[in-house]
Design a protein around this motif. Structure first.
Motif, mmCIF file in Angstrom:
data_model
loop_
_atom_site.group_PDB
_atom_site.id
_atom_site.type_symbol
_atom_site.label_atom_id
_atom_site.label_comp_id
_atom_site.label_asym_id
_atom_site.label_seq_id
_atom_site.Cartn_x
_atom_site.Cartn_y
_atom_site.Cartn_z
ATOM 1 N N TYR A 172 0.830 -1.212 0.000
ATOM 2 C CA TYR A 172 0.000 0.000 0.000
ATOM 3 C C TYR A 172 0.862 1.260 0.000
ATOM 4 O O TYR A 172 0.540 2.238 -0.687
ATOM 5 N N ARG A 173 1.951 1.245 0.752
ATOM 6 C CA ARG A 173 2.833 2.426 0.781
ATOM 7 C C ARG A 173 3.419 2.715 -0.591
ATOM 8 O O ARG A 173 3.593 3.878 -0.975
ATOM 9 N N HIS A 174 3.730 1.643 -1.331
ATOM 10 C CA HIS A 174 4.331 1.819 -2.657
ATOM 11 C C HIS A 174 3.292 1.878 -3.774
ATOM 12 O O HIS A 174 3.645 1.924 -4.950
ATOM 13 N N ARG A 175 2.031 1.876 -3.386
ATOM 14 C CA ARG A 175 0.928 2.064 -4.335
ATOM 15 C C ARG A 175 0.975 1.068 -5.490
ATOM 16 O O ARG A 175 0.808 1.429 -6.665
ATOM 17 N N PHE A 176 1.211 -0.200 -5.165
ATOM 18 C CA PHE A 176 1.144 -1.225 -6.198
ATOM 19 C C PHE A 176 -0.274 -1.282 -6.763
ATOM 20 O O PHE A 176 -1.241 -0.886 -6.104
ATOM 21 N N ALA A 177 -0.395 -1.798 -7.952
ATOM 22 C CA ALA A 177 -1.710 -1.869 -8.595
ATOM 23 C C ALA A 177 -2.682 -2.718 -7.789
ATOM 24 O O ALA A 177 -3.878 -2.414 -7.712
ATOM 25 N N GLY A 178 -2.163 -3.794 -7.197
ATOM 26 C CA GLY A 178 -3.047 -4.663 -6.429
ATOM 27 C C GLY A 178 -2.269 -5.596 -5.531
ATOM 28 O O GLY A 178 -1.046 -5.726 -5.639
ATOM 29 N N VAL A 179 -2.997 -6.241 -4.615
ATOM 30 C CA VAL A 179 -2.447 -7.321 -3.804
ATOM 31 C C VAL A 179 -3.368 -8.526 -3.951
ATOM 32 O O VAL A 179 -4.591 -8.387 -3.984
ATOM 33 N N ILE A 180 -2.770 -9.686 -4.071
ATOM 34 C CA ILE A 180 -3.527 -10.928 -4.137
ATOM 35 C C ILE A 180 -3.388 -11.584 -2.771
ATOM 36 O O ILE A 180 -2.275 -11.892 -2.340
ATOM 37 N N THR A 181 -4.523 -11.771 -2.082
ATOM 38 C CA THR A 181 -4.478 -12.170 -0.683
ATOM 39 C C THR A 181 -5.529 -13.212 -0.340
ATOM 40 O O THR A 181 -6.607 -13.246 -0.947
#
Length: 244
Positions: free
Chosen positions: A219-228
């Motif tokens: 989230y800090r690096h503003r990735f496009a998404g996280v798969i969780t």
């Protein structure tokens, strides 16, 4: 933009993975996307399951490719996760898609073709044909560890987004990106934490982001998404870090 939360095999951490129960829980938790896996049964049906065999997640044994749809439907896909979910069935691709349509889902539907260990003859054409004949309200994204599956699907559906999965070796992913076949990478979060600054500027959706510290990093690096596996937790952490 907010980092998108993509539920890995549904809400895998709280429900039997790759079942309608898991996908419904992910939607209830506010997931922006659904990630799942597709195989081919003995009689040519598109089956939603992660492993090539049914042994780990059901009360049956054997390879999906050696079982008919009727045989797969007789299996219990919930009991091994928790007796509370006994009776959950193995879904088809169409059943998952129909659930998402009924729930007015407009997010990302990331379908991984599980062709890196067993290549199911003609599976790319069957998947493309299905979506060419079914209008869906969500954004379709294909991914695979097997580059040839992505290339074949791209030839059949050039307007769909394609992303490349990898754990350590990214040569194929880089080639497909250079050829404008792949738009984003889905790398292992452990690899990302060590190497993400070396990647070209592409959409990053790391997997499997289950720890709070890894969620905050993404989230800090503003990735496009996280798969969780835990979309509910990911949503709560995102509110704290990104405000939404």
């Amino acid at each position: 933009m907010l980092t998108q939360i993509i539920a890995h095999r549904g809400s895998k951490g709280t429900r039997p993975e790759n079942t309608l129960l898991a996908f419904q829980a992910a939607l209830d938790d506010g997931a922006d996307g659904i990630e799942t896996d597709v195989h081919l049964s003995k009689d040519g049906h598109l089956i939603i399951m992660h492993d090539e065999t049914v042994d780990r997640t059901t009360n049956g044994t054997g390879r999906i490719m050696d079982l008919t749809l009727a045989e797969l439907k007789r299996l219990d896909a919930g009991q091994s996760f928790d007796p509370l979910y006994a009776g959950a069935s193995v879904p088809t691709l169409d059943e998952v898609v129909q659930l998402l349509i009924q729930q007015n889902f407009t997010g990302i539907f990331n379908l991984e073709l599980k062709t890196n260990r067993i290549h199911y003859d003609g599976i790319e054409a069957l998947v493309a044909d299905y979506f060419n004949h079914h209008e869906v309200p969500f954004k379709l994204v294909y991914s695979s560890f097997y580059g040839k599956s992505i290339e074949r699907l791209h030839a059949l559906q050039p307007d769909v987004e394609f992303d490349s999965l990898f754990q350590a070796k990214q040569q194929t992913a880089k080639r497909l990106h250079a050829e404008h076949v792949v738009l984003g990478y889905h790398p292992d979060i452990r690899w990302v934490r060590l190497h993400w600054l070396l990647l070209p500027k592409v959409q990053l959706r790391p997997w499997t982001v289950n720890k709070e510290r890894d969620m905050r990093f993404c989230y800090r690096h503003r990735f496009a998404g996280v798969i969780t596996d835990y979309p509910g937790l990911a949503h709560r952490i995102r509110v704290k870090v990104q405000g939404g």
